[in-house]
Design a protein around this motif. Structure first.
Motif, PDB file in Angstrom:
ATOM      1  N   ARG A   1     -43.140  30.192 -13.541  1.00 35.77           N
ATOM      2  CA  ARG A   1     -43.614  28.896 -13.039  1.00 35.77           C
ATOM      3  C   ARG A   1     -44.498  29.113 -11.815  1.00 35.77           C
ATOM      4  NH1 ARG A   1     -40.053  26.875  -8.787  1.00 35.77           N
ATOM      5  NH2 ARG A   1     -38.456  28.428  -8.429  1.00 35.77           N
ATOM      6  N   GLU A   2     -45.475  28.242 -11.685  1.00 39.96           N
ATOM      7  CA  GLU A   2     -46.418  28.358 -10.580  1.00 39.96           C
ATOM      8  C   GLU A   2     -45.745  27.847  -9.320  1.00 39.96           C
ATOM      9  OE1 GLU A   2     -50.472  27.199 -11.589  1.00 39.96           O
ATOM     10  OE2 GLU A   2     -50.577  26.231  -9.633  1.00 39.96           O
ATOM     11  N   VAL A   3     -45.645  28.708  -8.306  1.00 34.73           N
ATOM     12  CA  VAL A   3     -44.944  28.286  -7.093  1.00 34.73           C
ATOM     13  C   VAL A   3     -45.905  27.976  -5.957  1.00 34.73           C
ATOM     14  CG1 VAL A   3     -42.795  29.469  -7.624  1.00 34.73           C
ATOM     15  CG2 VAL A   3     -44.579  30.676  -6.365  1.00 34.73           C
ATOM     16  N   MET A   4     -47.121  28.411  -6.053  1.00 31.47           N
ATOM     17  CA  MET A   4     -48.067  28.042  -5.001  1.00 31.47           C
ATOM     18  C   MET A   4     -49.510  28.337  -5.412  1.00 31.47           C
ATOM     19  SD  MET A   4     -48.555  30.944  -2.142  1.00 31.47           S
ATOM     20  CE  MET A   4     -49.984  30.040  -1.661  1.00 31.47           C
ATOM     21  N   THR A   5     -50.392  27.618  -4.776  1.00 32.05           N
ATOM     22  CA  THR A   5     -51.825  27.892  -4.902  1.00 32.05           C
ATOM     23  C   THR A   5     -52.406  27.867  -3.498  1.00 32.05           C
ATOM     24  OG1 THR A   5     -51.929  26.827  -7.056  1.00 32.05           O
ATOM     25  CG2 THR A   5     -54.002  27.140  -5.915  1.00 32.05           C
ATOM     26  N   MET A   6     -53.244  28.822  -3.204  1.00 28.69           N
ATOM     27  CA  MET A   6     -53.853  28.866  -1.877  1.00 28.69           C
ATOM     28  C   MET A   6     -55.342  29.208  -2.025  1.00 28.69           C
ATOM     29  SD  MET A   6     -52.496  30.685   1.558  1.00 28.69           S
ATOM     30  CE  MET A   6     -52.476  32.373   1.025  1.00 28.69           C
ATOM     31  N   ASN A   7     -56.149  28.526  -1.259  1.00 27.26           N
ATOM     32  CA  ASN A   7     -57.579  28.834  -1.272  1.00 27.26           C
ATOM     33  C   ASN A   7     -57.919  29.728  -0.089  1.00 27.26           C
ATOM     34  OD1 ASN A   7     -58.352  27.292  -3.586  1.00 27.26           O
ATOM     35  ND2 ASN A   7     -58.017  25.448  -2.360  1.00 27.26           N
ATOM     36  N   ILE A   8     -58.654  30.774  -0.356  1.00 27.27           N
ATOM     37  CA  ILE A   8     -59.032  31.742   0.673  1.00 27.27           C
ATOM     38  C   ILE A   8     -60.549  31.741   0.801  1.00 27.27           C
ATOM     39  CG2 ILE A   8     -58.993  34.190   1.328  1.00 27.27           C
ATOM     40  CD1 ILE A   8     -56.554  34.438  -0.619  1.00 27.27           C
ATOM     41  N   LEU A   9     -60.997  31.684   2.038  1.00 30.59           N
ATOM     42  CA  LEU A   9     -62.435  31.745   2.289  1.00 30.59           C
ATOM     43  C   LEU A   9     -62.673  32.806   3.354  1.00 30.59           C
ATOM     44  CD1 LEU A   9     -65.313  30.575   2.059  1.00 30.59           C
ATOM     45  CD2 LEU A   9     -64.644  28.823   3.712  1.00 30.59           C
ATOM     46  N   ALA A  10     -63.596  33.700   3.104  1.00 34.86           N
ATOM     47  CA  ALA A  10     -63.911  34.735   4.094  1.00 34.86           C
ATOM     48  C   ALA A  10     -65.415  34.902   4.154  1.00 34.86           C
ATOM     49  CB  ALA A  10     -63.253  36.059   3.705  1.00 34.86           C
ATOM     50  N   ASP A  11     -65.906  35.350   5.300  1.00 34.55           N
ATOM     51  CA  ASP A  11     -67.340  35.618   5.387  1.00 34.55           C
ATOM     52  C   ASP A  11     -67.586  37.028   5.916  1.00 34.55           C
ATOM     53  OD1 ASP A  11     -66.990  35.583   8.115  1.00 34.55           O
ATOM     54  OD2 ASP A  11     -68.383  33.931   8.501  1.00 34.55           O
ATOM     55  N   GLY A  12     -68.848  37.398   5.930  1.00 31.97           N
ATOM     56  CA  GLY A  12     -69.215  38.759   6.302  1.00 31.97           C
ATOM     57  C   GLY A  12     -68.912  39.112   7.746  1.00 31.97           C
ATOM     58  N   GLN A  13     -68.658  38.100   8.576  1.00 31.08           N
ATOM     59  CA  GLN A  13     -68.317  38.366   9.980  1.00 31.08           C
ATOM     60  C   GLN A  13     -66.822  38.574  10.192  1.00 31.08           C
ATOM     61  OE1 GLN A  13     -70.279  35.578  12.780  1.00 31.08           O
ATOM     62  NE2 GLN A  13     -71.302  34.748  10.985  1.00 31.08           N
ATOM     63  N   GLY A  14     -66.083  38.519   9.097  1.00 28.69           N
ATOM     64  CA  GLY A  14     -64.637  38.733   9.212  1.00 28.69           C
ATOM     65  C   GLY A  14     -63.858  37.460   9.453  1.00 28.69           C
ATOM     66  N   ARG A  15     -64.540  36.304   9.416  1.00 29.56           N
ATOM     67  CA  ARG A  15     -63.805  35.049   9.605  1.00 29.56           C
ATOM     68  C   ARG A  15     -63.067  34.700   8.317  1.00 29.56           C
ATOM     69  NH1 ARG A  15     -68.258  31.044  12.097  1.00 29.56           N
ATOM     70  NH2 ARG A  15     -69.308  31.658  10.167  1.00 29.56           N
ATOM     71  N   THR A  16     -61.888  34.107   8.479  1.00 30.33           N
ATOM     72  CA  THR A  16     -61.045  33.803   7.326  1.00 30.33           C
ATOM     73  C   THR A  16     -60.486  32.400   7.452  1.00 30.33           C
ATOM     74  OG1 THR A  16     -60.348  36.125   7.330  1.00 30.33           O
ATOM     75  CG2 THR A  16     -59.077  34.624   5.962  1.00 30.33           C
ATOM     76  N   ARG A  17     -60.399  31.702   6.319  1.00 27.82           N
ATOM     77  CA  ARG A  17     -59.741  30.401   6.294  1.00 27.82           C
ATOM     78  C   ARG A  17     -58.815  30.373   5.085  1.00 27.82           C
ATOM     79  NH1 ARG A  17     -61.256  24.660   7.596  1.00 27.82           N
ATOM     80  NH2 ARG A  17     -59.920  23.399   6.262  1.00 27.82           N
ATOM     81  N   LEU A  18     -57.583  29.962   5.330  1.00 30.40           N
ATOM     82  CA  LEU A  18     -56.591  29.834   4.266  1.00 30.40           C
ATOM     83  C   LEU A  18     -56.151  28.387   4.197  1.00 30.40           C
ATOM     84  CD1 LEU A  18     -54.280  32.850   5.215  1.00 30.40           C
ATOM     85  CD2 LEU A  18     -56.195  32.871   3.619  1.00 30.40           C
ATOM     86  N   ASP A  19     -56.182  27.808   3.012  1.00 30.89           N
ATOM     87  CA  ASP A  19     -55.698  26.449   2.800  1.00 30.89           C
ATOM     88  C   ASP A  19     -54.583  26.476   1.777  1.00 30.89           C
ATOM     89  OD1 ASP A  19     -57.448  24.519   4.344  1.00 30.89           O
ATOM     90  OD2 ASP A  19     -58.987  25.698   3.305  1.00 30.89           O
ATOM     91  N   ALA A  20     -53.375  26.168   2.217  1.00 29.17           N
ATOM     92  CA  ALA A  20     -52.233  26.122   1.304  1.00 29.17           C
ATOM     93  C   ALA A  20     -51.861  24.665   1.051  1.00 29.17           C
ATOM     94  CB  ALA A  20     -51.049  26.900   1.871  1.00 29.17           C
ATOM     95  N   GLY A  21     -52.718  23.978   0.354  1.00 28.63           N
ATOM     96  CA  GLY A  21     -52.460  22.598  -0.058  1.00 28.63           C
ATOM     97  C   GLY A  21     -52.049  21.709   1.100  1.00 28.63           C
ATOM     98  N   GLU A  22     -50.928  21.023   0.933  1.00 27.51           N
ATOM     99  CA  GLU A  22     -50.445  20.087   1.944  1.00 27.51           C
ATOM    100  C   GLU A  22     -49.586  20.778   2.999  1.00 27.51           C
ATOM    101  OE1 GLU A  22     -48.356  17.198  -0.334  1.00 27.51           O
ATOM    102  OE2 GLU A  22     -50.175  16.223  -1.065  1.00 27.51           O
ATOM    103  N   LEU A  23     -49.459  22.108   2.899  1.00 28.22           N
ATOM    104  CA  LEU A  23     -48.582  22.822   3.828  1.00 28.22           C
ATOM    105  C   LEU A  23     -49.299  23.191   5.126  1.00 28.22           C
ATOM    106  CD1 LEU A  23     -46.761  25.151   1.290  1.00 28.22           C
ATOM    107  CD2 LEU A  23     -45.766  23.227   2.546  1.00 28.22           C
ATOM    108  N   PHE A  24     -50.331  24.034   5.005  1.00 30.74           N
ATOM    109  CA  PHE A  24     -50.981  24.486   6.234  1.00 30.74           C
ATOM    110  C   PHE A  24     -52.419  24.922   5.977  1.00 30.74           C
ATOM    111  CE2 PHE A  24     -48.879  28.375   4.621  1.00 30.74           C
ATOM    112  CZ  PHE A  24     -49.969  29.207   4.520  1.00 30.74           C
ATOM    113  N   THR A  25     -53.145  25.062   7.076  1.00 30.80           N
ATOM    114  CA  THR A  25     -54.473  25.678   7.071  1.00 30.80           C
ATOM    115  C   THR A  25     -54.516  26.655   8.241  1.00 30.80           C
ATOM    116  OG1 THR A  25     -55.602  23.774   6.082  1.00 30.80           O
ATOM    117  CG2 THR A  25     -56.953  25.273   7.401  1.00 30.80           C
ATOM    118  N   PHE A  26     -54.969  27.849   7.995  1.00 30.88           N
ATOM    119  CA  PHE A  26     -55.197  28.818   9.065  1.00 30.88           C
ATOM    120  C   PHE A  26     -56.689  29.137   9.113  1.00 30.88           C
ATOM    121  CE2 PHE A  26     -50.793  30.958   8.294  1.00 30.88           C
ATOM    122  CZ  PHE A  26     -50.167  29.908   8.935  1.00 30.88           C
TER     123      PHE A  26
END
Lengths: 188, 271
Positions: free
Chosen positions: B111-136
């Motif tokens: 069963r699917e327990v989570m989905t997270m979107n990951i975004l990164a760029d060439g400068q090493g910046r990162t963004r994580l979006d875990a639905g309604e839970l959190f964003t880093f």
């Protein structure tokens, strides 16, 4: 570029008076390497990977400076297995830590029993301490090597190995004792 | 080996752990099978070397040796030789992207327990979006991290530096591992279609995980599938679906909390 194989390359394929071929080494020590890796990893497939990597690696990069093949291979197998153990732990981080509790609750009882197994706990603790400490610990207590042999093969002094082992025991003790203490506190 | 093991007086309670481990050796049948395969692999390697060496005239051997050196880094990734995408081409995408977006899906026990979107760029910046839970959002250039906890609508700004705790999932260590991967990448024979594109798979052997990285003919990675846990009893499957160098929102890496979020000190849990 010389088209002929170097003496070391020749040695890798064919035995000489001074050195066995890699095939001879594998026949003589292959199983021992496999078992050494298995003790650290506890996984047949991974132990076989380590075993193959070591001997096929010798074909690619022959060694002509080995004084004791059993010691060299025991160290190579243990080092590679410890690296694998640590890498395995690292890849498991791909799944966010906060998801681990979800997994635990869905684990079947036999898996939970496996998690409680002390052998598994020791391997887990080994993956979290320093690589050199883990290697020295495994060589001493899993492979039964003498301090002098470990020191010689790792290129360290006996005193350094002794200190590293002491630190390894202390680190493992801390890793293994905490969960136990928590359980006792919860139960009392 | 057991007999040679030093008695474990100096180990204290750890001695019991060592005994448990030593009392569970590998199965003899597994060790014997591994030994057979090892000897076969060595013999196979020896034959291949012998046949290729014998067939090459001496004057060509020198040139081949030079070419071999030049191609050395690619050799492990081209099993069977031949054309098509090499794993080095796939790795290059992970090293040279301007932006990388990945959707990570984790399945446990089917069963699917989570989905997270990951975004990164060439400068090493990162963004994580875990639905309604959190964003880093982690910005090493600015030296700061933003954590948004959507449930409590709280925000935390953390300076990056020695001692700062970047969450494990935000470190993208897997990306570093793929970039630095030096192990065996076996190209799979099967061809599949993903998102309307023809893809080939590379099986990566590292860390005890069975990983397959699917890439297009020109080397663009499309999907990474990782089976967690033992091969016999997988604990779950993690899948990452990639998109490279697509436009992203201008404020994707903003470190400013949204106006509707309350900035807290000491971390969202302290609230």
């Amino acid at each position: 570029m010389h088209p002929q194989p170097t003496p070391l390359e020749t040695w890798a394929m064919e035995p000489t008076d001074q050195n066995p071929s890699v095939a001879e080494l594998a026949r003589a020590h292959g199983r021992r390497v496999y078992h050494a890796a298995y003790r650290v990893l506890g996984d047949a497939a991974l132990a076989e990977d380590v075993q193959q990597n070591i001997f096929l690696g010798l074909l690619e990069k022959p060694r002509g400076d080995v004084q004791s093949w059993p010691a060299y291979l025991a160290v190579a197998a243990t080092r590679a297995a410890v690296d694998e153990l640590r890498r395995r732990h690292r890849w498991s981080r791909l799944t966010p830590a906060w998801l681990e509790h979800l997994r635990d609750t869905s684990d079947p009882p036999e898996t939970l029993a496996m998690h409680e197994d002390r052998a598994l706990a020791l391997r887990g603790a080994l993956s979290r301490i320093r690589a050199r400490e883990a290697t020295c610990f495994a060589l001493r207590y899993f492979q039964g090597m003498e301090l002098a042999d470990i020191a010689r093969t790792l290129g360290l002094t006996e005193n350094h190995v002794s200190v590293t082992l002491h630190r390894a025991v202390k680190s493992l003790g801390a890793q293994l004792k905490d969960p136990q203490t928590n359980i006792e506190e919860t139960e009392s | 080996m057991n007999a040679a093991t030093p008695r474990n007086d100096e180990l204290g309670f750890i001695a019991d752990y060592v005994d448990d481990l030593m009392n569970r050796p590998a199965a003899d049948t597994d060790a014997a099978a591994a030994q057979r395969r090892l000897l076969a692999a060595i013999e196979d390697r020896r034959r291949k070397r012998a046949s290729s060496g014998a067939a090459v005239p001496r004057r060509w051997a020198a040139a081949a040796a030079v070419l071999g050196l030049l191609a050395l880094s690619a050799v492990p990734f081209l099993p069977g030789g031949g054309g098509g995408v090499a794993f080095a081409d796939v790795q290059r995408y992970f090293e040279q992207f301007e932006t990388m977006q990945a959707t990570m899906t984790v399945e446990t026990a089917g069963r699917e327990v989570m989905t997270m979107n990951i975004l990164a760029d060439g400068q090493g910046r990162t963004r994580l979006d875990a639905g309604e839970l959190f964003t880093f959002v982690i910005d090493p250039v600015a030296g700061r991290m933003l954590q948004l906890m959507h449930g409590s609508r709280t925000a935390l700004q953390v300076p990056l530096g020695p001692g700062s705790e970047v969450p494990d999932e935000a470190r993208l260590e897997w990306l570093e591992d793929i970039r630095a991967f030096q192990g065996e990448a076996r190209r799979l024979e099967a061809v599949r279609r993903m998102d309307g594109r023809e893809v080939r798979g590379f099986e990566l052997r590292t860390g005890g995980q069975a990983m397959v990285l699917w890439a297009t003919r020109d080397g663009e990675p499309v999907r990474l599938t990782i089976r967690q846990g033992d091969r016999e009893e997988p604990m779950g499957v993690t899948r990452l679906d990639f998109r490279f160098d697509e436009p992203i929102a201008s404020d994707a890496f903003s470190l400013d909390p949204p106006a509707t979020y309350r900035l807290v000190q000491g971390g969202p849990d302290a609230d």
